[in-house]
Design a protein around this motif. Structure first.
Motif, mmCIF file in Angstrom:
data_model
loop_
_atom_site.group_PDB
_atom_site.id
_atom_site.type_symbol
_atom_site.label_atom_id
_atom_site.label_comp_id
_atom_site.label_asym_id
_atom_site.label_seq_id
_atom_site.Cartn_x
_atom_site.Cartn_y
_atom_site.Cartn_z
ATOM 1 N N ASN A 203 45.421 44.345 32.092
ATOM 2 C CA ASN A 203 46.063 43.107 31.100
ATOM 3 C C ASN A 203 46.573 43.698 30.153
ATOM 4 O O ASN A 203 47.017 43.288 28.880
ATOM 5 C CB ASN A 203 45.001 42.281 31.005
ATOM 6 N N ILE A 204 47.318 45.090 29.858
ATOM 7 C CA ILE A 204 47.734 45.630 28.651
ATOM 8 C C ILE A 204 49.228 45.692 29.079
ATOM 9 O O ILE A 204 49.791 46.402 29.846
ATOM 10 C CB ILE A 204 47.289 47.047 28.558
ATOM 11 N N GLN A 205 49.988 45.058 28.029
ATOM 12 C CA GLN A 205 51.558 44.840 28.265
ATOM 13 C C GLN A 205 52.220 45.900 27.365
ATOM 14 O O GLN A 205 53.324 46.364 27.298
ATOM 15 C CB GLN A 205 52.109 43.332 27.651
ATOM 16 N N GLU A 206 51.223 46.211 26.110
ATOM 17 C CA GLU A 206 51.779 47.279 25.043
ATOM 18 C C GLU A 206 52.257 48.681 25.840
ATOM 19 O O GLU A 206 51.596 49.169 26.853
ATOM 20 C CB GLU A 206 50.902 47.551 24.075
ATOM 21 N N THR A 207 53.334 49.089 25.320
ATOM 22 C CA THR A 207 53.804 50.459 25.719
ATOM 23 C C THR A 207 53.966 51.496 24.677
ATOM 24 O O THR A 207 53.916 51.014 23.473
ATOM 25 C CB THR A 207 54.870 50.593 26.779
ATOM 26 N N GLY A 208 54.509 52.599 24.792
ATOM 27 C CA GLY A 208 54.900 53.511 23.579
ATOM 28 C C GLY A 208 53.586 54.109 23.010
ATOM 29 O O GLY A 208 53.709 54.281 21.656
ATOM 30 N N PHE A 209 52.392 54.372 23.555
ATOM 31 C CA PHE A 209 51.392 54.981 22.965
ATOM 32 C C PHE A 209 51.724 56.367 22.709
ATOM 33 O O PHE A 209 52.052 57.271 23.534
ATOM 34 C CB PHE A 209 50.177 54.780 23.629
ATOM 35 N N ASP A 210 51.447 56.729 21.592
ATOM 36 C CA ASP A 210 51.079 58.228 21.229
ATOM 37 C C ASP A 210 49.909 58.901 21.989
ATOM 38 O O ASP A 210 49.918 60.084 22.536
ATOM 39 C CB ASP A 210 50.921 58.607 19.718
ATOM 40 N N LEU A 211 48.815 58.132 21.836
ATOM 41 C CA LEU A 211 47.672 58.688 22.310
ATOM 42 C C LEU A 211 46.782 57.509 23.482
ATOM 43 O O LEU A 211 46.622 56.392 22.816
ATOM 44 C CB LEU A 211 46.628 58.878 21.290
ATOM 45 N N VAL A 212 46.498 57.874 24.695
ATOM 46 C CA VAL A 212 45.926 57.074 25.357
ATOM 47 C C VAL A 212 44.308 57.925 25.588
ATOM 48 O O VAL A 212 44.415 58.925 26.048
ATOM 49 C CB VAL A 212 46.294 56.734 26.901
ATOM 50 N N LEU A 213 43.494 57.137 25.204
ATOM 51 C CA LEU A 213 41.847 57.820 25.222
ATOM 52 C C LEU A 213 41.053 57.015 26.067
ATOM 53 O O LEU A 213 41.131 55.614 26.107
ATOM 54 C CB LEU A 213 41.389 57.976 23.767
ATOM 55 N N SER A 214 40.037 57.793 26.481
ATOM 56 C CA SER A 214 39.104 56.956 27.305
ATOM 57 C C SER A 214 37.722 57.775 27.431
ATOM 58 O O SER A 214 37.818 59.094 27.697
ATOM 59 C CB SER A 214 39.354 56.412 28.528
ATOM 60 N N ASN A 215 36.547 57.420 27.390
ATOM 61 C CA ASN A 215 35.397 57.882 27.647
ATOM 62 C C ASN A 215 34.920 57.058 28.770
ATOM 63 O O ASN A 215 34.181 56.165 28.801
ATOM 64 C CB ASN A 215 34.167 57.894 26.702
ATOM 65 N N PRO A 216 35.305 57.162 30.079
ATOM 66 C CA PRO A 216 35.158 56.281 31.244
ATOM 67 C C PRO A 216 33.958 56.570 32.120
ATOM 68 O O PRO A 216 33.356 57.572 31.632
ATOM 69 C CB PRO A 216 36.464 56.632 32.103
ATOM 70 N N PRO A 217 33.499 55.887 32.799
ATOM 71 C CA PRO A 217 32.524 55.948 33.670
ATOM 72 C C PRO A 217 32.959 57.358 34.766
ATOM 73 O O PRO A 217 34.057 57.370 35.258
ATOM 74 C CB PRO A 217 32.436 54.824 34.795
ATOM 75 N N TYR A 218 31.922 58.488 34.616
ATOM 76 C CA TYR A 218 32.356 59.721 35.260
ATOM 77 C C TYR A 218 31.123 60.081 36.085
ATOM 78 O O TYR A 218 31.269 61.359 36.593
ATOM 79 C CB TYR A 218 32.884 60.682 34.414
ATOM 80 N N ILE A 219 29.974 59.470 36.320
ATOM 81 C CA ILE A 219 28.899 59.985 36.895
ATOM 82 C C ILE A 219 28.746 59.306 38.317
ATOM 83 O O ILE A 219 29.143 58.279 38.706
ATOM 84 C CB ILE A 219 27.690 59.430 36.274
ATOM 85 N N HIS B 263 34.923 63.671 30.377
ATOM 86 C CA HIS B 263 34.242 63.709 31.750
ATOM 87 C C HIS B 263 33.117 64.716 31.683
ATOM 88 O O HIS B 263 32.671 65.000 30.601
ATOM 89 C CB HIS B 263 35.631 64.394 32.562
ATOM 90 N N GLY B 264 32.318 64.610 33.003
ATOM 91 C CA GLY B 264 31.270 65.592 32.899
ATOM 92 C C GLY B 264 31.687 66.970 32.925
ATOM 93 O O GLY B 264 32.470 67.493 33.120
ATOM 94 N N TYR B 265 30.453 67.583 32.819
ATOM 95 C CA TYR B 265 30.661 69.164 32.215
ATOM 96 C C TYR B 265 30.960 70.021 33.427
ATOM 97 O O TYR B 265 31.338 71.004 33.255
ATOM 98 C CB TYR B 265 29.051 69.704 31.919
ATOM 99 N N ASN B 266 30.895 69.449 34.779
ATOM 100 C CA ASN B 266 31.155 70.119 35.979
ATOM 101 C C ASN B 266 32.308 69.530 36.721
ATOM 102 O O ASN B 266 32.309 69.736 37.926
ATOM 103 C CB ASN B 266 30.102 70.231 36.826
ATOM 104 N N GLN B 267 33.295 68.746 35.824
ATOM 105 C CA GLN B 267 34.224 68.175 36.455
ATOM 106 C C GLN B 267 35.859 68.585 36.027
ATOM 107 O O GLN B 267 36.664 68.055 36.351
ATOM 108 C CB GLN B 267 34.293 66.653 36.375
ATOM 109 N N GLN B 268 35.733 69.789 35.429
ATOM 110 C CA GLN B 268 36.977 70.339 34.748
ATOM 111 C C GLN B 268 38.156 70.587 35.990
ATOM 112 O O GLN B 268 39.369 70.106 35.745
ATOM 113 C CB GLN B 268 36.752 71.621 34.102
ATOM 114 N N THR B 269 37.676 71.048 37.019
ATOM 115 C CA THR B 269 38.616 71.467 37.936
ATOM 116 C C THR B 269 39.224 70.410 38.516
ATOM 117 O O THR B 269 40.502 70.027 38.741
ATOM 118 C CB THR B 269 37.982 72.525 39.220
ATOM 119 N N GLU B 270 38.216 69.310 39.062
ATOM 120 C CA GLU B 270 39.056 68.071 39.501
ATOM 121 C C GLU B 270 39.871 67.220 38.621
ATOM 122 O O GLU B 270 40.861 66.719 38.896
ATOM 123 C CB GLU B 270 37.470 67.278 40.286
#
Length: 297
Positions: free
Chosen positions: A190-206, A257-264
């Motif tokens: 539902n996001i119409q905005e564009t032109g972001f300098d930064l996109v950030l997230s702490n998403p579900p990753y477990i 992300h998780g401590y063991n997900q760097q490569t992926e």
């Protein structure tokens, strides 16, 4: 008055078992089986009941709280002994030296996430405008902190959960942040905005079969903010795919992300065409945040 009457009617004695020190000692023993930080938990809960700082507890160990305060404290200790997180019992947690309201509708802020703040502040100078979005904002700690630290920036915060957005909006009001907008959305749907300098997230990753889900505070946190299919990587993949359409040229995507997900995670960023993909370690030395620059061909 005779000596006999004085002895027969001595002045009432305070119950030493109800002093701050004795209450803390008893609570610490009660919590030792449920928490590795039993005394700290007891102190935080007692401070909450007394509306005092921990320095007060140390300065006045003989002070006797009121019966109501003692009853409230003992109830919270009992709930903590059953595993309920301290942050949910007090309704707040500190992040980046500010207090934020939390509830069982949002994740409990953790020091690891401050790495996202450090990296973002380094990328966006204080003296120039910028455009930031924090996806899956939860209690709003990332978006609100950046809005306060970068008052010239235009900050957006989104979450699928309306209950989480209520908490985030409350926190924004308490911290007087006026340069932030809240949106209900599943990632960029539902996001119409564009032109972001930064996109950030702490998403579900477990991953849904991770044994840590049955330990500690995470047992009480919202599963939707913790668990992601495909070994914990589906939401990170969606973010990397969708963010390209909303970043400005040379804008950056940063994902915790998780401590063991760097490569992926690095592989996902590379798959979707991000450049200069890097992973940064948290204070414990664990790979925690991966970033990539969007440079369209």
């Amino acid at each position: 008055m005779t000596r006999q009457s004085v002895i027969a009617n001595p002045p009432p004695q305070k119950n030493s078992s109800h002093s701050i020190q004795s209450l803390l000692d008893t609570a610490s023993g009660q919590l030792s089986a449920a928490s590795e930080t039993a005394m700290l938990d007891a102190e935080v809960l007692l401070c909450h009941c007394l509306d005092k700082t921990r320095s007060f507890l140390r300065a006045w160990p003989e002070h006797q709280p009121s019966p109501h305060q003692i009853a409230q404290f003992q109830l919270l200790v009992e709930q903590r002994s059953q595993g309920t997180p301290v942050a949910y019992l007090t309704g707040q947690r500190e992040f980046w030296s500010r207090n934020f309201k939390v509830s069982p509708d949002v994740l409990i802020p953790r020091p690891d996430t401050e790495l996202l703040i450090e990296l973002s502040l380094a990328l966006l100078p204080k003296d120039r405008p910028g455009k930031i979005i924090d996806l899956g904002t939860g209690s709003g700690i990332i978006a609100i902190t950046l809005a306060v630290e970068r008052p010239l920036a235009q900050v957006f915060a989104s979450d699928l959960s309306s209950a989480a957005l209520d908490v985030a909006q409350y926190n924004a009001q308490q911290l007087n942040t006026s340069n932030i907008s809240f949106l209900q959305s599943h990632w960029f749907d539902n996001i119409q905005e564009t032109g972001f300098d930064l996109v950030l997230s702490n998403p579900p990753y477990i991953a849904d079969n991770d044994p840590h889900l049955h330990e500690g505070d995470v047992r009480f946190e919202p599963a939707s903010a913790l668990i992601s299919p495909e070994n914990g990587l589906r939401d990170i993949r969606l973010l990397a795919e969708q963010a390209r359409l909303h970043l400005k040229d040379n804008g950056q995507l940063l994902v915790e992300h998780g401590y063991n997900q760097q490569t992926e995670v690095q592989a996902i960023f590379n798959e979707f065409g991000y450049q200069k993909v890097n992973t940064y370690a948290d204070l414990s030395g664990n790979p925690r945040v991966t970033s990539g620059i969007w440079e369209p061909l």
